[in-house]
Structure formats: C-alpha cells, structure tokens
Design a protein around this motif. Structure first.
Motif, mmCIF file in Angstrom:
data_model
loop_
_atom_site.group_PDB
_atom_site.id
_atom_site.type_symbol
_atom_site.label_atom_id
_atom_site.label_comp_id
_atom_site.label_asym_id
_atom_site.label_seq_id
_atom_site.Cartn_x
_atom_site.Cartn_y
_atom_site.Cartn_z
ATOM 1 N N HIS A 120 5.701 4.524 -13.316
ATOM 2 C CA HIS A 120 6.537 3.454 -12.750
ATOM 3 C C HIS A 120 6.046 2.170 -13.295
ATOM 4 O O HIS A 120 4.966 1.776 -13.503
ATOM 5 N N ARG A 121 7.016 1.187 -14.194
ATOM 6 C CA ARG A 121 6.620 -0.042 -14.455
ATOM 7 C C ARG A 121 5.786 -0.943 -13.705
ATOM 8 O O ARG A 121 5.080 -1.853 -14.029
ATOM 9 N N ASN A 122 6.046 -0.650 -12.332
ATOM 10 C CA ASN A 122 4.986 -1.332 -11.441
ATOM 11 C C ASN A 122 3.992 -0.703 -10.782
ATOM 12 O O ASN A 122 3.275 -1.470 -9.958
ATOM 13 N N GLU A 123 3.551 0.268 -11.550
ATOM 14 C CA GLU A 123 2.759 1.153 -10.618
ATOM 15 C C GLU A 123 1.319 0.219 -10.699
ATOM 16 O O GLU A 123 0.623 0.405 -9.815
ATOM 17 N N ARG A 124 0.742 -0.188 -12.163
ATOM 18 C CA ARG A 124 -0.107 -0.931 -12.072
ATOM 19 C C ARG A 124 -0.198 -2.120 -11.150
ATOM 20 O O ARG A 124 -1.478 -2.312 -10.369
ATOM 21 N N THR A 125 0.912 -2.931 -10.999
ATOM 22 C CA THR A 125 0.711 -4.093 -10.372
ATOM 23 C C THR A 125 0.563 -3.800 -8.786
ATOM 24 O O THR A 125 -0.066 -4.399 -8.092
ATOM 25 N N LEU A 126 1.342 -2.834 -8.219
ATOM 26 C CA LEU A 126 1.408 -2.512 -7.010
ATOM 27 C C LEU A 126 -0.187 -1.711 -6.627
ATOM 28 O O LEU A 126 -0.468 -2.162 -5.521
ATOM 29 N N ASP A 127 -0.595 -0.949 -7.294
ATOM 30 C CA ASP A 127 -2.111 -0.487 -7.244
ATOM 31 C C ASP A 127 -3.006 -1.584 -6.978
ATOM 32 O O ASP A 127 -3.749 -1.636 -6.044
ATOM 33 N N VAL A 140 0.858 -1.123 -0.104
ATOM 34 C CA VAL A 140 0.065 -0.152 0.127
ATOM 35 C C VAL A 140 0.928 1.283 -0.011
ATOM 36 O O VAL A 140 0.673 2.189 -1.029
ATOM 37 N N GLU A 141 1.897 1.280 0.767
ATOM 38 C CA GLU A 141 2.608 2.500 1.011
ATOM 39 C C GLU A 141 3.389 2.699 -0.308
ATOM 40 O O GLU A 141 3.622 3.708 -0.695
ATOM 41 N N ASN A 142 3.947 1.956 -1.042
ATOM 42 C CA ASN A 142 4.774 1.746 -2.244
ATOM 43 C C ASN A 142 3.857 2.143 -3.388
ATOM 44 O O ASN A 142 4.286 3.021 -4.285
ATOM 45 N N ALA A 143 2.520 1.723 -3.252
ATOM 46 C CA ALA A 143 1.733 1.904 -4.527
ATOM 47 C C ALA A 143 1.290 3.471 -4.330
ATOM 48 O O ALA A 143 1.058 4.248 -5.339
ATOM 49 N N GLU A 144 0.966 3.999 -3.321
ATOM 50 C CA GLU A 144 1.032 5.415 -3.077
ATOM 51 C C GLU A 144 2.161 6.226 -3.464
ATOM 52 O O GLU A 144 1.860 7.247 -3.922
ATOM 53 N N ARG A 145 3.312 5.818 -3.162
ATOM 54 C CA ARG A 145 4.444 6.553 -3.332
ATOM 55 C C ARG A 145 4.917 6.728 -4.747
ATOM 56 O O ARG A 145 5.339 7.855 -5.207
ATOM 57 N N ILE A 146 4.482 5.669 -5.745
ATOM 58 C CA ILE A 146 4.756 5.699 -7.370
ATOM 59 C C ILE A 146 3.359 6.123 -7.928
ATOM 60 O O ILE A 146 3.542 6.011 -9.127
ATOM 61 N N ALA A 147 2.452 6.309 -7.238
ATOM 62 C CA ALA A 147 1.190 6.752 -8.158
ATOM 63 C C ALA A 147 1.259 7.773 -8.839
ATOM 64 O O ALA A 147 1.793 8.858 -8.630
#
Length: 381
Positions: free
Chosen positions: A90-97, A79-86
């Motif tokens: 970033h190539r992992n933005e959708r996966t983390l979201d 959750v924290e990293n998804a908010e950080r790169i929203a």
C-alpha cells in the motif's frame, strides 16, 4: 559573510521527520536543548512579542502518561492500520509503519518538547497564533539536525489537548501547537524527499499561471506560459480515471473545445485523436493530438499539432490523497506555432496582453472542466 550554500541547502533539504531512527537509549543534554531553543526564538513573531513557551518533558512517568494520551488520540489507530496493511505494498505502508513505531515508543524518547504560545485562536482568519510559532518550531528542528539530533513533527496529541493540558499543568489561555519528540539520530544519511519541482507548484501574477522558462519582464510565448487548475474529488483515482480519459467529456463544460474522435484503435502513448475547437477570436479549427502520457488511474497527456513541436501541451493527473483524489489539469502554450502565434505575429507589441488573455480564457474553461468532472464523480449532477 555569505553562508556556504551547499551546507545550508543540505540542512534545509534533509531535515526530515525522524521516527524509526531516533536513538531511544542516548540521553540528550539539557543545555543542547536550550541552545536549540535559543536559536529557534530568533524566528519572527507577531508584534515582536515573546509569547512562545517551550515545555520539555523528560520525567519517565510523565512521558508514559503523555504517550498513553497520544495513543488514545490517534496513535492506536495508526498502529492498527499499520498492522493491517503491512506487507501489502500500500502507498501509505511505510508512512504508517513509521508512525506506528513512534506511537509505540513515544514514552522511550529521551525528551519530548511541546511548543506552545500564550493566547487562543479567535477564528477570525487574521494572523495571530500559529504564524508566530510554526516558523520557530521548524527552526528548532533545523537546529537539532545541525547537531546530529532529530525529531518528528506531530500534532496528534491535540485530539486529547484538554487532558494533555491537565497532565502538564498548562494554564488557561495557552495554546498547544506541536509536539516534538527529540533524540540523537541513528546515522546521518538523510536525503531530500521527493517533491514536485517549484515550476509545477508556483504561479506568477495570477493563480494557476505558470511558465516553463524564466520570464524577463511580461510573459511572452517563448517563456512557455501555461495554466494549472486543481480540485479535490471525494473518490479514489480508479473512479475518476474514466472521466479524464474520455476525450469527449470536456466538451460538456468548455465553451471552446467542441469534441474529439480517436484516430487510433487503442489509447496509448503515440496514439492520436482529432480535436475540434471554436473561438470567437481565433475561429474554428481542428487539430490532431498525440498522446504523450497514458498511465491508467494516474496520467492522461497529449500534445496538440506536431508531436515534437506542439502548439499546446495538455495533461490530466490524478494524485491520491487520504480519502480523496486531487485532479490536476495543466496546459502549456507552444513551443510550436498555432493560431495564437499568428495573432501575436500580427500584433507583436501586444504579445504579453494576448498571452495573458489566452491564459485567462483557458483557465476558466479548464476549471469548469475539472469541477464538472468532480460533480459527476461525486454524484452532484
């Protein structure tokens, strides 16, 4: 009776890990879950022993407690990293979201299925636990998909496995394998994910040996024989790129490639360089190479000899991974003529052996090259 291939392939290619499109409001009937488990239990199991056990969690308080453990085990980090790169691209933005959505809402999923097995892994490397469970768990996901439901494959909870076991009253000697949140899906328009073609990740008879076309019998030059080697480098692609785009560097590691000089002013697609080679069986030769791919921090590829009918095709590729880069180096012989084809023409009855020996020699040089690059990037040398 044969299965309808189109529908079977659609099921296999569109069963995705579903997180954002799980319907959190619609209940999932118990009998439907049991039907899917019955189907999953048809999967093979070691020794034909029925040791898998399926724990379905529907109680709201238990789901809430399990969700808390899931977040403590790593969900909060997602959750924290998804908010950080929203919004950064970033190539992992959708996966983390997507992962963050599941972490926030796991307690609201209608049913959570924990797949377990009697036994504990002994670390021996012999088949045992996981190979008796994973195929069944995936069959369960396929059965869900065929009925309009979905799930997401997650093992994040294993970071808190002992506390999960305490919460769910798991006895000693039972191993947790995978956690599957289950719900009806919102919509049914799932598509195949982008994946490498089978020919790029499938080897024939020896590790790393490839063909461009179906081989009928022993591999010959017309089949497009090749070699692929890979190594993971603990660095981002930007740190590896200067090494793979240095046309002189492989000469430090190869006993055949002797060096190269740019003929063009700028390295780009269509540019040329002159390569020098030496081989005790093929002699000494120089070859003009034509850059066929040049994407900074991703691809450097070239064709040797004729640009359209090359004697060999070479390609470096950088694939971003979590915390590292996979360095992939591939080569395809032909389709054009070369010193190798001259040898084959002189001994056509030995073509398969000549090709196999050439693949073996190239594989050794290519592996020394990528491992040498890895060591330079990581500061090992």
């Amino acid at each position: 009776m044969a299965f309808p291939i189109g529908e079977t392939d659609r099921l296999l290619s569109t069963t995705r890990s579903v997180r954002r499109r799980l319907d959190l409001e619609r209940e999932v009937p118990e009998e439907l879950l049991l039907d899917c488990i019955d189907l999953a239990e048809q999967a093979p199991t070691g020794g034909n022993q029925t040791s898998r056990r399926w724990l379905v969690i529907r109680d709201p308080d238990t789901k809430a407690a399990l969700a808390d453990l899931y977040r403590e085990a790593g969900g909060d980090w997602i959750v924290e990293n998804a908010e950080r790169i929203a919004g950064t691209g970033h190539r992992n933005e959708r996966t983390l979201d997507s992962g963050a959505h599941l972490a926030r809402n796991l307690q609201h999923v209608p049913a959570i299925v924990l797949v377990t097995i009697y036994g504990e892994h002994d670390g021996s490397g012999r088949p045992g636990l996981f190979d008796s469970v994973i195929q069944a768990a995936w069959s369960f996901c396929l059965a869900l998909r065929s009925r309009g439901l979905g799930s997401a494959w997650t093992t994040l909870h294993l970071g808190a496995a002992d506390r999960v076991a305490d919460l769910l009253d798991l006895p000693e000697g039972v191993t947790q394998i995978v956690l599957l949140p289950v719900a009806w899906t919102i919509g049914d328009d799932f598509r195949p994910a982008p994946r490498r073609p089978a020919r790029e990740i499938t080897w024939f008879d020896r590790w790393g040996r490839t063909t461009q076309r179906p081989a009928e019998g022993p591999v010959v030059h017309a089949d497009g024989p090749g070699v692929t080697v890979e190594v993971d480098v603990k660095a981002p692609p930007t740190d590896v790129w200067p090494y793979i785009s240095d046309i002189q560097l492989p000469a430090r590691f190869s006993d055949e490639f002797q060096g190269a000089e740019w003929l063009s002013d700028t390295p780009e697609v269509g540019a040329t360089f002159l390569g020098r080679n030496q081989n005790e069986n093929l002699g000494d030769w120089e070859v003009t190479c034509h850059v066929a791919g040049y994407e900074e921090n991703r691809v450097f590829a070239w064709n040797a000899g004729d640009a359209e009918d090359p004697s060999a095709q070479w390609r470096f590729e950088l694939i971003p991974l979590a915390g590292s880069t996979r360095l992939r180096f591939s080569m395809v012989l032909g389709p054009g003529p070369s010193g190798l084809t001259a040898v084959i023409d002189a001994m056509p009855d030995k073509e398969a052996k000549i090709i196999a020996n050439r693949q073996k020699h190239q594989a050794a040089n290519m592996r020394r090259t990528i491992e040498g690059i890895r060591d330079l990037v990581e500061g090992r040398t």
